[in-house]
Motif scaffolding. Structure first.
Motif, PDB file in Angstrom:
ATOM      1  N   PHE A 253       0.319   6.193  12.074  1.00 20.13           N
ATOM      2  CA  PHE A 253       1.492   6.762  13.059  1.00 20.13           C
ATOM      3  C   PHE A 253       0.552   7.552  13.955  1.00 20.13           C
ATOM      4  CE2 PHE A 253       4.133   5.575   9.301  1.00 20.13           C
ATOM      5  CZ  PHE A 253       4.924   4.569  10.061  1.00 20.13           C
ATOM      6  N   SER A 254       1.384   7.665  15.112  1.00 21.01           N
ATOM      7  CA  SER A 254       0.848   8.517  16.108  1.00 21.01           C
ATOM      8  C   SER A 254       1.716  10.114  15.742  1.00 21.01           C
ATOM      9  CB  SER A 254       1.420   8.193  17.573  1.00 21.01           C
ATOM     10  OG  SER A 254       0.570   6.926  17.709  1.00 21.01           O
TER      11      SER A 254
ATOM     12  N   VAL B 112      -3.396   8.980  16.752  1.00 27.64           N
ATOM     13  CA  VAL B 112      -2.980   7.889  17.642  1.00 27.64           C
ATOM     14  C   VAL B 112      -3.065   6.582  16.756  1.00 27.64           C
ATOM     15  CG1 VAL B 112      -3.018   6.258  19.619  1.00 27.64           C
ATOM     16  CG2 VAL B 112      -3.405   8.993  19.753  1.00 27.64           C
ATOM     17  N   LYS B 113      -1.862   6.076  16.519  1.00 26.56           N
ATOM     18  CA  LYS B 113      -1.631   4.903  15.664  1.00 26.56           C
ATOM     19  C   LYS B 113      -2.574   3.903  15.909  1.00 26.56           C
ATOM     20  CE  LYS B 113       1.777   1.229  14.987  1.00 26.56           C
ATOM     21  NZ  LYS B 113       3.327   0.686  15.526  1.00 26.56           N
TER      22      LYS B 113
ATOM     23  N   SER C  36       3.551  15.993  17.891  1.00 22.17           N
ATOM     24  CA  SER C  36       4.860  16.604  18.087  1.00 22.17           C
ATOM     25  C   SER C  36       5.151  16.926  16.818  1.00 22.17           C
ATOM     26  CB  SER C  36       5.632  15.807  18.995  1.00 22.17           C
ATOM     27  OG  SER C  36       6.758  16.655  19.410  1.00 22.17           O
TER      28      SER C  36
ATOM     29  N   ARG D 181      -3.620   0.599  13.347  1.00 25.76           N
ATOM     30  CA  ARG D 181      -3.531   0.210  12.129  1.00 25.76           C
ATOM     31  C   ARG D 181      -4.855  -0.553  11.345  1.00 25.76           C
ATOM     32  NH1 ARG D 181       2.279  -0.320  10.675  1.00 25.76           N
ATOM     33  NH2 ARG D 181       2.954   1.560  10.945  1.00 25.76           N
TER      34      ARG D 181
ATOM     35  N   ARG E  15       0.940  -0.990  -0.066  1.00 30.84           N
ATOM     36  CA  ARG E  15      -0.030  -0.160  -0.098  1.00 30.84           C
ATOM     37  C   ARG E  15       0.939   1.215   0.031  1.00 30.84           C
ATOM     38  NH1 ARG E  15       1.015  -1.250   4.805  1.00 30.84           N
ATOM     39  NH2 ARG E  15       1.541   0.023   6.581  1.00 30.84           N
TER      40      ARG E  15
ATOM     41  N   ILE F 243      11.076   9.172   5.811  1.00 29.73           N
ATOM     42  CA  ILE F 243      12.588   8.442   5.003  1.00 29.73           C
ATOM     43  C   ILE F 243      12.571   7.116   5.337  1.00 29.73           C
ATOM     44  CG2 ILE F 243      14.847   9.012   5.231  1.00 29.73           C
ATOM     45  CD1 ILE F 243      14.543  11.945   5.663  1.00 29.73           C
ATOM     46  N   GLY F 244      12.389   6.634   6.803  1.00 30.35           N
ATOM     47  CA  GLY F 244      12.596   5.343   7.013  1.00 30.35           C
ATOM     48  C   GLY F 244      11.733   4.378   6.290  1.00 30.35           C
ATOM     49  N   LEU F 245      10.398   4.781   5.850  1.00 31.70           N
ATOM     50  CA  LEU F 245       9.448   4.143   5.309  1.00 31.70           C
ATOM     51  C   LEU F 245      10.015   4.047   3.688  1.00 31.70           C
ATOM     52  CD1 LEU F 245       5.992   5.345   6.448  1.00 31.70           C
ATOM     53  CD2 LEU F 245       7.317   3.624   7.284  1.00 31.70           C
TER      54      LEU F 245
ATOM     55  N   ARG G 240       1.912   4.770   1.557  1.00 34.47           N
ATOM     56  CA  ARG G 240       1.880   5.245   2.972  1.00 34.47           C
ATOM     57  C   ARG G 240       1.595   6.639   2.885  1.00 34.47           C
ATOM     58  NH1 ARG G 240       3.262  -0.077   2.352  1.00 34.47           N
ATOM     59  NH2 ARG G 240       4.826  -0.746   3.806  1.00 34.47           N
TER      60      ARG G 240
ATOM     61  N   GLY H 180       7.289  18.145  13.639  1.00 34.06           N
ATOM     62  CA  GLY H 180       8.957  18.024  13.037  1.00 34.06           C
ATOM     63  C   GLY H 180       9.386  16.554  13.053  1.00 34.06           C
ATOM     64  N   MET H 181       8.390  15.704  13.110  1.00 32.32           N
ATOM     65  CA  MET H 181       8.979  14.289  13.301  1.00 32.32           C
ATOM     66  C   MET H 181       8.616  13.325  12.098  1.00 32.32           C
ATOM     67  SD  MET H 181       8.646  13.023  17.107  1.00 32.32           S
ATOM     68  CE  MET H 181       9.055  14.096  18.536  1.00 32.32           C
TER      69      MET H 181
ATOM     70  N   SER I 158      10.991  12.424   8.912  1.00 33.26           N
ATOM     71  CA  SER I 158      12.109  11.261   9.300  1.00 33.26           C
ATOM     72  C   SER I 158      11.530   9.986   9.214  1.00 33.26           C
ATOM     73  CB  SER I 158      12.406  11.824  10.605  1.00 33.26           C
ATOM     74  OG  SER I 158      13.068  12.879  10.703  1.00 33.26           O
ATOM     75  N   LEU I 159      10.298   9.922   9.790  1.00 31.36           N
ATOM     76  CA  LEU I 159       9.540   8.492   9.608  1.00 31.36           C
ATOM     77  C   LEU I 159       9.341   8.246   8.379  1.00 31.36           C
ATOM     78  CD1 LEU I 159       6.692   8.655  12.220  1.00 31.36           C
ATOM     79  CD2 LEU I 159       8.191   6.853  12.094  1.00 31.36           C
TER      80      LEU I 159
END
Lengths: 321, 276
Positions: free
Chosen positions: B119-120, B110-111, B123, B113, B66, B132-134, B68, B125-126, B129-130
């Motif tokens: 994802f949660s 709040v995560k 906050s 699935r 799927r 990029i990981g995916l 993201r 600025g995060m 980055s997540l």
């Protein structure tokens, strides 16, 4: 990970950071498709240069940007990679603390954090690079597991155990090169299960990290003076081994916790939080950094000034038994 | 072959439904304050994603391949939940139970699935980055899914956004899309007053991204900015010029709607404006 005479001796010489790198080089062999190692411009410091060359596809360097590193690690772990992230402890823990809270703990995404050169070993570089707060801070995060290995063999065991544990985990590495050996033979390491290394009835010395070897040395000297301490290696601070603590609080009158960490929030606190609820009369003495940034300088000098050496342990035992 | 006008009309309908869901849900909080302005500014972007691009539905939403989606500006959650409702992952009843006892729909995602909440967030600025990981995970496994992250222009005050902005081009993530909701406001005032964002286009370009600047309420421009061929190895940043509170006369460019209470009178007005 099996310990043998050869690797125990080699790792001890190299110290816990290089041992981490070597453990990863072993670990990858069976899980090359799944393992990702994240660093923040610290491959050499983590003993990962060989890994980086040999497994470029398993290696992610995020540069000097630890907050981003945690997010990337979490993204990869949420796609079912087994992820280890390592850099010097202050930057692996406090610098990116909120990223750890949200990405690892709140969402329960199983990234393994490895804090290099924690405690006071980098005293020559000043307290920007020392870490006496990491256990307290990491322990306060729900879902986080906190481990502080006693020697290099245990560092390797902890890395292998964390890779299978599938929970957010923090491994705190202490000590320098020529790291004192606690375990001379192979043994069973289980996260959350303390290990009794020496049996005696006068006092329970409860310690972890580099302080385990020091407590063992102190205990042997005390034996010659007819004082018999038990020595417990509490390599896991969270979840703390309640069963062993219950046993200690029933069977001893005195417990001395010894740690290369602030006495606020570390192993001593974790222990007292539990035993105070047991209704036992056991007395606890806290040995550790006394909530100050004392002096910078040579590792042994700082340990001495902080009161974390064999002589001070012997003195505390004699003053309190 | 599907006519592009049909696609645009389909997305436009989806977008109107999302606006309706947002104000209905805000109204049904029974007088609680809600993040409305920043949810409305991204409605057309969300509608393009959930109504056409992502191709996520109740059957495939847990599949490994799927696409993201990450709502890095997590406070715009009313738009996110509305879309999940419109594709059948949460029910209308669940949507209207927003921030009520026993809900799983909180003021920030709040995560969950099972409900399509990846994802949660909240906050700031995060999210990138997540993302990029995916995207890295997709590259390492030779998978074709794409990752879309919506970021606020106020959120771009956070240093961690720029850590991520710096890293994505290094990792050659041409499967990653950062969509910046440039509505020119943040919580307590205009960007210009609180922290000027200067040229976001130039900034993202200099960080090495393939940058498109669009009208974030023009469905065709949104669609084109996502669908135009990516430059090999370059992540795409879409600077979407939007209007905070877009869609209703009393909320547009009125920053008191960053977080505010929708009264019955306002709600009825809004319904009328939607019908026009």
């Amino acid at each position: 990970m099996e310990l043998n005479e050869k690797n125990i001796s080699l790792w001890s010489k190299l110290g816990s950071r290089a041992t981490y790198g070597l453990a990863i080089l072993e670990l990858v062999k069976n899980i090359e498709e799944q393992l990702i190692i994240v660093t923040a411009d610290t491959s050499t410091s983590a003993g990962l240069d060989r890994f980086k060359k040999k497994y470029p596809n398993n290696y992610v360097d995020v540069g000097i940007a630890e907050q981003n590193g945690i997010g990337i690690a979490a993204g990869l772990a949420s796609e079912n990679f087994i992820v280890f992230s390592s850099t010097f402890t202050p930057f692996q823990t406090l610098r990116c603390l909120e990223q750890i809270k949200v990405n690892l703990c709140y969402m329960n995404i199983p990234v393994n954090l490895v804090g290099l050169a924690s405690g006071l070993v980098l005293g020559d570089l000043g307290y920007t690079h020392c870490s006496i707060e990491d256990i307290a801070v990491m322990r306060a995060l729900p879902n986080m597991t906190v481990i502080s290995p006693a020697d290099c063999g245990e560092t390797s065991k902890a890395v292998f155990a964390a890779a299978k544990y599938n929970k957010p985990t923090y491994i705190r590495l202490t000590g320098g090169t020529n790291n004192e050996i606690v375990y001379k033979n192979n043994y069973n390491f289980e996260i959350g299960k303390a290990i009794k290394l020496l049996s005696g009835e006068d006092v329970a010395l409860v310690c972890n990290g580099t302080m385990v070897a020091k407590a063992m040395n102190a205990a042997k000297q005390l034996n010659q003076q007819d004082i018999y301490p038990s020595v417990y290696n509490f390599h896991t601070i969270k979840p703390i081994d309640i069963k062993t603590l219950n046993f200690i609080s029933k069977n001893y009158k005195l417990i001395i916790t010894i740690e290369e960490h602030n006495i606020i929030g570390g192993l001593g606190s974790a222990v007292s939080e539990k035993i105070v609820q047991n209704g036992s009369n056991i007395k606890q003495v806290f040995m550790g950094v006394k909530d100050n940034y004392l002096i910078s300088g040579n590792y042994e000098t700082i340990l001495d000034k902080t009161g974390l050496n064999e002589d001070k342990i012997i003195k505390e035992v004699k003053n309190n038994v | 072959m599907i006519n592009q006008n049909d696609t645009l009309n389909k997305i436009k309908k989806f977008s109107n439904a999302t606006r309706l869901n947002i104000i209905e849900t805000a109204f049904k909080t029974n007088g609680k304050s809600a993040h409305i302005g920043g949810a409305l500014s991204i409605v057309d972007i969300l509608a393009t994603l959930y109504g056409h691009i992502l191709k996520i539905n109740a059957k495939n939403y847990k599949n490994n391949d799927r696409n993201r989606f990450i709502l890095s500006k997590g406070h715009s959650v009313l738009g996110y939940y509305s879309c999940l409702c419109q594709i059948g992952l949460i029910t209308k009843k669940e949507l209207h139970n927003y921030e009520k006892p026993n809900t799983f729909l909180f003021g920030h995602p709040v995560k969950n699935r099972d409900k399509g909440i990846e994802f949660s967030n909240g906050s700031l600025g995060m999210g990138l980055s997540l993302g990029i990981g995916l995207s890295l995970a997709a590259k390492k496994r030779n998978m074709n899914y794409k990752t879309y992250v919506i970021i606020g222009d106020g959120e771009c005050n956070e240093g961690s956004v720029w850590e991520a902005a710096m890293a994505a081009p290094k990792f050659k993530l041409d499967n990653l899309f950062a969509i910046i909701d440039k509505n020119n406001f943040q919580q307590t005032g205009a960007n210009e007053e609180i922290m000027p964002s200067l040229s976001l286009v130039n900034k993202w370009k200099e960080f090495g991204w393939d940058v498109k600047e669009i009208d974030g309420h023009n469905i065709k421009e949104i669609l084109d900015s996502i669908q135009q061929n990516v430059k090999p190895d370059k992540p795409r940043a879409i600077i979407a010029n939007t209007i905070k509170g877009k869609g209703f006369s009393f909320t547009e460019n009125n920053n008191s709607w960053h977080h505010n209470i929708l009264t019955e009178k306002m709600y009825l007005n809004a319904l009328n404006e939607l019908r026009e």
